[in-house]
Each structure stands twice: as structure tokens, then as C-alpha cells.
Design a protein around this motif. Structure first.
Motif, short mmCIF file in Angstrom:
data_model
loop_
_atom_site.label_atom_id
_atom_site.label_comp_id
_atom_site.label_asym_id
_atom_site.label_seq_id
_atom_site.Cartn_x
_atom_site.Cartn_y
_atom_site.Cartn_z
N SER A 131 50.45 44.04 52.49
CA SER A 131 51.25 44.09 51.26
C SER A 131 51.04 45.43 50.58
N ARG A 174 49.38 39.70 40.65
CA ARG A 174 50.06 38.89 41.67
C ARG A 174 49.02 38.00 42.35
N ARG A 212 39.46 40.50 43.95
CA ARG A 212 39.38 39.24 44.69
C ARG A 212 38.28 38.33 44.16
O1 AKG Z 1 46.92 39.58 49.44
C1 AKG Z 1 47.70 39.95 50.32
O2 AKG Z 1 48.80 40.41 50.08
C2 AKG Z 1 47.34 39.85 51.78
C3 AKG Z 1 46.06 39.15 51.97
C4 AKG Z 1 45.44 39.38 53.28
O3 AKG Z 1 46.06 39.63 54.27
C5 AKG Z 1 43.98 39.29 53.36
O4 AKG Z 1 43.32 39.22 52.32
O5 AKG Z 1 43.48 39.26 54.52
#
Ligand code: AKG
Length: 295
Positions: free
Chosen positions: A217, A226, A75
Motif C-alpha cells: 500500500s 487508515r 502499528r
Molecule cells: O497495511 C497495509 O496496507 C498492508 C499490511 C501488510 O501487508 C502487512 O502488514 O504485512
């Protein structure tokens, strides 16, 4: 309110109604090719930066196995604070326009993140609801995600449970008392997984989910990352509640009102408060300063 809504050019009234009923939306197409190219280039810059890193820092969260030759980024935290392209997109561009269209007026930006979900096993996001992470004074907050690449079902697309945004708000602590950030396994076992809608879509399409939506996910087992750029907004008269979860540490631009101005009002327990201005950046004046310097 309704006539204002049906006039908006960003989404149709049918899309708005669908979001309100189901708690999610997939907008395809959403952004134009030039905007998509800018966002992709900005995302790629952070991949290059990550090659110099051996461990995560406050900005980039790296997966185990990350290396200069084969980066693996989980991230980018708060992209709005770290790149002008992301700032513009979230605070002036298409994402903010969509948020205003969905929430029916000016909105308050809360936070942003870019989940890369790398190829060959990029991590799952377990079933969870967002509102427990950053409670607000209402349930208007929503998150707009933009896929920066085409996403098919092998790539761990976002999954949602339609209608779950009006249901139970789950306890996301482990039974030991530690914060888990996801639903407990016995609660997940009570869900009907056949109801999940997997939001596959083309690069530049948008996902929207309400803060109470159950979503998550699976790992990305494909050969491509992705990347999903996420930005969260609430109504302008909805405020993050301090001293709980991530509120207060969601970046310097958090609280920015876009698409108009804030009247600084909030209704709690049916009582309407016309609150003071936002002094979170300038520092609060004393009551003496306010009372003796009125214009
Ligand atoms: O990246 C994802 O598939 C879900 C993201 C998500 O729900 C989050 O980061 O809180």
C-alpha cells in the motif's frame, strides 16, 4: 467438501471461488455496526495509551514525530493478546467465521496486527508476499483485514495483484544479504502495475489475501488515519515451520484452533503423519510418561 462449502452462510460460493481463483477478496459489508463500534473503541484506547509514550515498545510501534498532542502510531502488535475485544473478534467472532468459511473447516490462528497508517504521510507498505515471513507446511494461510474507517484511494488502501498467489515466490532479501521484507526493485520493475486492484472500502468491510499474494500500500496522504485490523489463519492441518521468520514469536494465542478441533495431522511429501498433541503451552511429557500412563 463442496456441499459443506456451499452451505456456509458467511460468504457465497461465488465469493469462495473468486478468492480461490484470484487469491484475494473484498467483503462489503462484513461486520455489523455494533462490532465495528467495539473495534473502533478498542483501537482508540491504544491511541490514548500512546500519548504517554515517547518511543516504540513491543506493543505499539510509533512513527517518528509522534507526540502526546499529535500521536502517530504505525502499528499495534498482536492486538489479540492485548484487548478482549480484539481477542473475541479474531478467535470467536466474525473474522474467525470468515476464515473457517474460506478454508473449509476449523482453522489455526497465527497472528494479528493493527496497522493505523496515520494521516499526512502514514508509511507505505512496499510490495511483498507474506509466506516468506512465516512459512507454513502448506500455502493455505490467509489474512483477513477489516477497515475501521472508510478508506478511499487517497488513504493508502491495500493493493493486490490478482492471481499472483499461484506465481513465483520472491526472494525478499537485499542484495547485501540483509532481510528487506519486500521485493527487490528489479522484481518490482517486472510487475505490471496496471494490474493492481486497490481495495478501497467502507468502515467494517473486509479484505482477504492469500499468503503468496503480492500486495502492499502507498503512503496515506489524506487527513485521516487508515486503521486496518489484520488477522492471519491457516487450515487446522497447516503448521508454522519453526526457526524461520516470525514463527514462534507471534503471540501467546498463536496456534489456537477455532471453529472445531485439530486432528494433529499433516501431510509432507505425500506421507500422512498423525502427530502428537500440541504440547507448546503445557510442556512435553517424556516418552516414559506417555507410554506408562496411557488411559
Ligand atoms: O497495511 C497495509 O496496507 C498492508 C499490511 C501488510 O501487508 C502487512 O502488514 O504485512
Amino acid at each position: 467438501m463442496h456441499s459443506q462449502r456451499t452451505q456456509n452462510r458467511v460468504i457465497s460460493s461465488a465469493q469462495l471461488e473468486s478468492y480461490e481463483t484470484n487469491g484475494y477478496l473484498h467483503v462489503e459489508p462484513f461486520i455489523d455496526a455494533a462490532t465495528l463500534a467495539d473495534l473502533q473503541a478498542a483501537a482508540a484506547e491504544f491511541v490514548e495509551i500512546s500519548r504517554q509514550m515517547v518511543e516504540s515498545d513491543k506493543i505499539l510501534d510509533l512513527e517518528p514525530g509522534h507526540s502526546a498532542a499529535a500521536p502517530r502510531i504505525r502499528r499495534l502488535n498482536s492486538p489479540v493478546d492485548h484487548h478482549e475485544v480484539f481477542r473475541r473478534f479474531a478467535l470467536e467472532g466474525a473474522a474467525s467465521e470468515l476464515a473457517c468459511a474460506l478454508l473449509g473447516g476449523p482453522v489455526r490462528y497465527h497472528h494479528s496486527k493493527l496497522n493505523y497508517k496515520w494521516s499526512d504521510g502514514g508509511e507505505e507498505v512496499k510490495w511483498h508476499q507474506d509466506i516468506q515471513f512465516w512459512p507454513h507446511t502448506d500455502f493455505s494461510p490467509l489474512t483477513i483485514g477489516v477497515y475501521l474507517d472508510d478508506v478511499d484511494s487517497s488513504m493508502g488502501p491495500m493493493g493486490v495483484f490478482p492471481g499472483s498467489h499461484t506465481g513465483r515466490l520472491y526472494d525478499q532479501y537485499e542484495s547485501s544479504g540483509n532481510w528487506a521484507g519486500s521485493m527487490r526493485s528489479d522484481d518490482v520493475a517486472s510487475l505490471d502495475l496496471d494490474q493492481v486492484v486497490w481495495l478501497t472500502g467502507c468502515a467494517g468491510s473486509a479484505t482477504v489475501h492469500n499468503c503468496c499474494m503480492i500486495h502492499g500500500s502507498v503512503p496515506n496522504d489524506s487527513k485521516k488515519p487508515r486503521p486496518l485490523l489484520l488477522q492471519t489463519y491457516s487450515r487446522a492441518d497447516s503448521y508454522p515451520i519453526a526457526n524461520i521468520g516470525a514463527n514462534g514469536v507471534t503471540g501467546v494465542m498463536s496456534g489456537t484452533v477455532v471453529g472445531g478441533t485439530s486432528e494433529q495431522t499433516v501431510t509432507i511429501d505425500g506421507r500422512h503423519i498423525v502427530g502428537a498433541p500440541d504440547w507448546s503451552r503445557s510442556g512435553a511429557p517424556t516418552i516414559f510418561g506417555s507410554q506408562h500412563n496411557k488411559g
